[in-house]
Design an enzyme around this catalytic site. Structure first.
Site, PDB file in Angstrom:
ATOM      1  N   HIS A   9       0.837  -1.194   0.000  1.00 37.64           N
ATOM      2  CA  HIS A   9       0.000   0.000   0.000  1.00 37.64           C
ATOM      3  C   HIS A   9       0.878   1.252   0.000  1.00 37.64           C
ATOM      4  O   HIS A   9       1.583   1.514   0.968  1.00 37.64           O
ATOM      5  CB  HIS A   9      -0.906  -0.023   1.228  1.00 37.64           C
ATOM      6  CG  HIS A   9      -1.911   1.062   1.257  1.00 37.64           C
ATOM      7  ND1 HIS A   9      -2.945   1.140   0.364  1.00 37.64           N
ATOM      8  CD2 HIS A   9      -2.051   2.121   2.077  1.00 37.64           C
ATOM      9  CE1 HIS A   9      -3.687   2.194   0.631  1.00 37.64           C
ATOM     10  NE2 HIS A   9      -3.155   2.815   1.665  1.00 37.64           N
ATOM     11  N   HIS A  51      -2.200  10.130  -1.688  1.00 36.34           N
ATOM     12  CA  HIS A  51      -3.193   9.217  -1.130  1.00 36.34           C
ATOM     13  C   HIS A  51      -4.412   9.933  -0.552  1.00 36.34           C
ATOM     14  O   HIS A  51      -5.544   9.598  -0.860  1.00 36.34           O
ATOM     15  CB  HIS A  51      -2.554   8.332  -0.065  1.00 36.34           C
ATOM     16  CG  HIS A  51      -3.533   7.470   0.656  1.00 36.34           C
ATOM     17  ND1 HIS A  51      -4.150   6.389   0.058  1.00 36.34           N
ATOM     18  CD2 HIS A  51      -4.024   7.533   1.913  1.00 36.34           C
ATOM     19  CE1 HIS A  51      -4.974   5.826   0.920  1.00 36.34           C
ATOM     20  NE2 HIS A  51      -4.912   6.498   2.041  1.00 36.34           N
TER      21      HIS A  51
END
Length: 78
Positions: A9, A51
């Site tokens: 991630h 993000h």
């Protein structure tokens, strides 16, 4: 039996700054199936890796990537 896929991630974000080339390179040293990242567009339509919806991490609460053009974002300390 189905195999669980493992994705890094935002790269190896505990070893390098998230969404950076360094984080992606470090993630590739692990037995992963892929890398997940997020792309947003700047005000002038340039794709930017980021993000979060807001730029609070940069001390800009309430501001988003699309509030700035690419040149302004490049001048920031990410």
């Amino acid at each position: 039996m189905k195999r669980t896929l493992v994705f890094a991630h935002r790269g190896a974000n505990r070893e390098a700054a998230e969404n950076t080339r360094s984080a992606f390179d470090r993630a590739l040293a692990y037995p992963i199936d892929g890398i997940e990242t997020d792309i947003q567009l700047s005000r002038d339509g340039v794709a930017v890796l980021w993000h979060d919806r807001f730029l609070g991490k940069l001390g800009l609460p309430g501001k988003r990537i699309d509030d700035f053009d690419h040149a302004e974002l490049r001048a920031m300390d990410f």
